[in-house]
Design a protein around this motif. Structure first.
Motif, mmCIF file in Angstrom:
data_model
loop_
_atom_site.group_PDB
_atom_site.id
_atom_site.type_symbol
_atom_site.label_atom_id
_atom_site.label_comp_id
_atom_site.label_asym_id
_atom_site.label_seq_id
_atom_site.Cartn_x
_atom_site.Cartn_y
_atom_site.Cartn_z
ATOM 1 N N THR A 39 0.931 -1.159 -0.050
ATOM 2 C CA THR A 39 0.043 0.154 -0.006
ATOM 3 C C THR A 39 0.834 1.222 0.019
ATOM 4 O O THR A 39 0.646 1.995 -0.698
ATOM 5 C CB THR A 39 -0.951 -0.105 1.219
ATOM 6 O OG1 THR A 39 -1.813 -1.219 1.241
ATOM 7 C CG2 THR A 39 -1.880 1.136 1.209
ATOM 8 N N GLU A 40 1.841 1.524 0.915
ATOM 9 C CA GLU A 40 2.834 2.388 0.870
ATOM 10 C C GLU A 40 4.360 2.028 1.150
ATOM 11 O O GLU A 40 4.703 1.115 1.960
ATOM 12 C CB GLU A 40 2.469 3.497 2.035
ATOM 13 C CG GLU A 40 1.088 4.236 1.648
ATOM 14 C CD GLU A 40 1.205 4.915 0.461
ATOM 15 O OE1 GLU A 40 2.192 6.028 0.369
ATOM 16 O OE2 GLU A 40 0.232 5.066 -0.348
ATOM 17 N N SER A 85 -6.626 3.755 1.873
ATOM 18 C CA SER A 85 -7.860 2.909 1.556
ATOM 19 C C SER A 85 -8.368 3.004 -0.113
ATOM 20 O O SER A 85 -7.505 3.708 -0.894
ATOM 21 C CB SER A 85 -8.767 3.328 2.379
ATOM 22 O OG SER A 85 -9.073 4.664 2.218
ATOM 23 N N GLY A 86 -9.128 2.284 -0.472
ATOM 24 C CA GLY A 86 -9.645 2.215 -1.645
ATOM 25 C C GLY A 86 -8.905 1.677 -2.675
ATOM 26 O O GLY A 86 -8.904 1.808 -4.012
ATOM 27 N N ILE A 119 3.693 -0.089 4.440
ATOM 28 C CA ILE A 119 2.304 -0.667 4.900
ATOM 29 C C ILE A 119 1.871 -1.453 3.810
ATOM 30 O O ILE A 119 1.782 -1.250 2.592
ATOM 31 C CB ILE A 119 1.345 0.756 4.639
ATOM 32 C CG1 ILE A 119 1.704 1.919 5.611
ATOM 33 C CG2 ILE A 119 -0.070 0.478 5.056
ATOM 34 C CD1 ILE A 119 1.012 3.112 5.721
ATOM 35 N N GLY A 120 1.683 -2.736 4.453
ATOM 36 C CA GLY A 120 1.318 -3.904 3.660
ATOM 37 C C GLY A 120 -0.207 -4.025 3.115
ATOM 38 O O GLY A 120 -0.637 -2.706 3.208
ATOM 39 N N ASN A 121 -0.451 -4.947 2.260
ATOM 40 C CA ASN A 121 -1.636 -4.883 1.347
ATOM 41 C C ASN A 121 -2.837 -5.385 2.363
ATOM 42 O O ASN A 121 -2.667 -5.881 3.245
ATOM 43 C CB ASN A 121 -1.392 -6.100 0.260
ATOM 44 C CG ASN A 121 -2.478 -5.906 -0.766
ATOM 45 O OD1 ASN A 121 -3.649 -5.874 -0.504
ATOM 46 N ND2 ASN A 121 -2.076 -6.287 -2.060
ATOM 47 N N ASP A 122 -4.057 -4.750 1.895
ATOM 48 C CA ASP A 122 -5.329 -5.380 2.428
ATOM 49 C C ASP A 122 -5.379 -6.837 2.598
ATOM 50 O O ASP A 122 -5.868 -7.402 3.565
ATOM 51 C CB ASP A 122 -6.470 -4.661 1.933
ATOM 52 C CG ASP A 122 -6.657 -4.734 0.513
ATOM 53 O OD1 ASP A 122 -5.791 -5.314 -0.267
ATOM 54 O OD2 ASP A 122 -7.933 -4.412 -0.022
ATOM 55 N N SER A 155 -3.672 -7.363 7.873
ATOM 56 C CA SER A 155 -4.115 -6.759 6.887
ATOM 57 C C SER A 155 -3.699 -4.961 7.040
ATOM 58 O O SER A 155 -3.983 -4.677 8.061
ATOM 59 C CB SER A 155 -5.667 -6.341 6.835
ATOM 60 O OG SER A 155 -6.202 -5.659 5.757
ATOM 61 N N LYS A 156 -3.134 -4.477 6.108
ATOM 62 C CA LYS A 156 -2.718 -3.071 5.735
ATOM 63 C C LYS A 156 -1.552 -2.670 7.249
ATOM 64 O O LYS A 156 -1.795 -1.446 7.526
ATOM 65 C CB LYS A 156 -3.849 -2.182 5.866
ATOM 66 C CG LYS A 156 -4.359 -2.209 4.432
ATOM 67 C CD LYS A 156 -5.184 -1.186 4.188
ATOM 68 C CE LYS A 156 -5.806 -1.421 2.692
ATOM 69 N NZ LYS A 156 -6.218 -0.171 2.006
#
Length: 163
Positions: A39-40, A85-86, A119-122, A155-156
């Motif tokens: 994610t980041e 998110s998203g 920041i990991g994946n959902d 998650s995240k």
């Protein structure tokens, strides 16, 4: 202020004070064997996370440039856009999860990194399990600043690794 899990890395060229222009996470595996997704990603210098500007494309804002081994299912800049998110994530798009995610801070913007924050994946099992984090000043010769294997995620989840 960093509130993530702190893990001590090894092999840090940053200990000698080397400043780098380019940084990359070179993933070799995810936890489910499909692809790696993030994610980041932030390069940390003290209390400052780089890039300090929010990216809106692979080349904006200047002088930042995000790139990756693949952008099949998510552009590289998604990992530098501060959107948690998203569905705004980058991924390797390759079975097995091998691939790299890179940030170029631009000429004259070299930094001595002290940590890397992900920041990991959902979908937690697609977050990177095995990787190296590397620095360079020419984008062809890389110094390994941290190496990890067997990392699991929720998650995240935010994780910070010292260099």
């Amino acid at each position: 202020m960093l509130s993530a899990t702190q893990l001590v890395g090894f092999g840090g060229s940053t200990a000698g004070g080397t400043a780098y222009r380019y940084f990359q996470m070179n993933a070799t595996a995810s936890n489910d064997g499909t692809f790696v997704a993030l994610t980041e990603m932030y390069v940390v210098v003290g209390d400052t996370e780089h890039p300090t500007a929010t990216m809106s494309s692979n080349t904006a804002p200047s002088p930042l440039v995000a790139s990756a081994s693949s952008e099949t299912n998510g552009a590289a800049w998604y990992a530098f856009n501060d959107v948690i998110s998203g569905g705004s994530t980058w991924n390797t798009g390759s079975v097995g999860g091998a691939g790299y995610l890179r940030i170029d801070l631009g000429s004259g913007n070299e930094v001595v990194a002290t940590a890397v924050k992900f920041i990991g994946n959902d979908t937690a099992v697609r977050s990177p399990r095995d990787w190296t984090f590397e620095g360079s000043n020419d984008a062809s010769s890389w110094d390994v600043l941290n190496s990890q294997t067997g990392i699991s995620w929720t998650s995240k989840e935010e994780k910070t690794f010292t260099l």
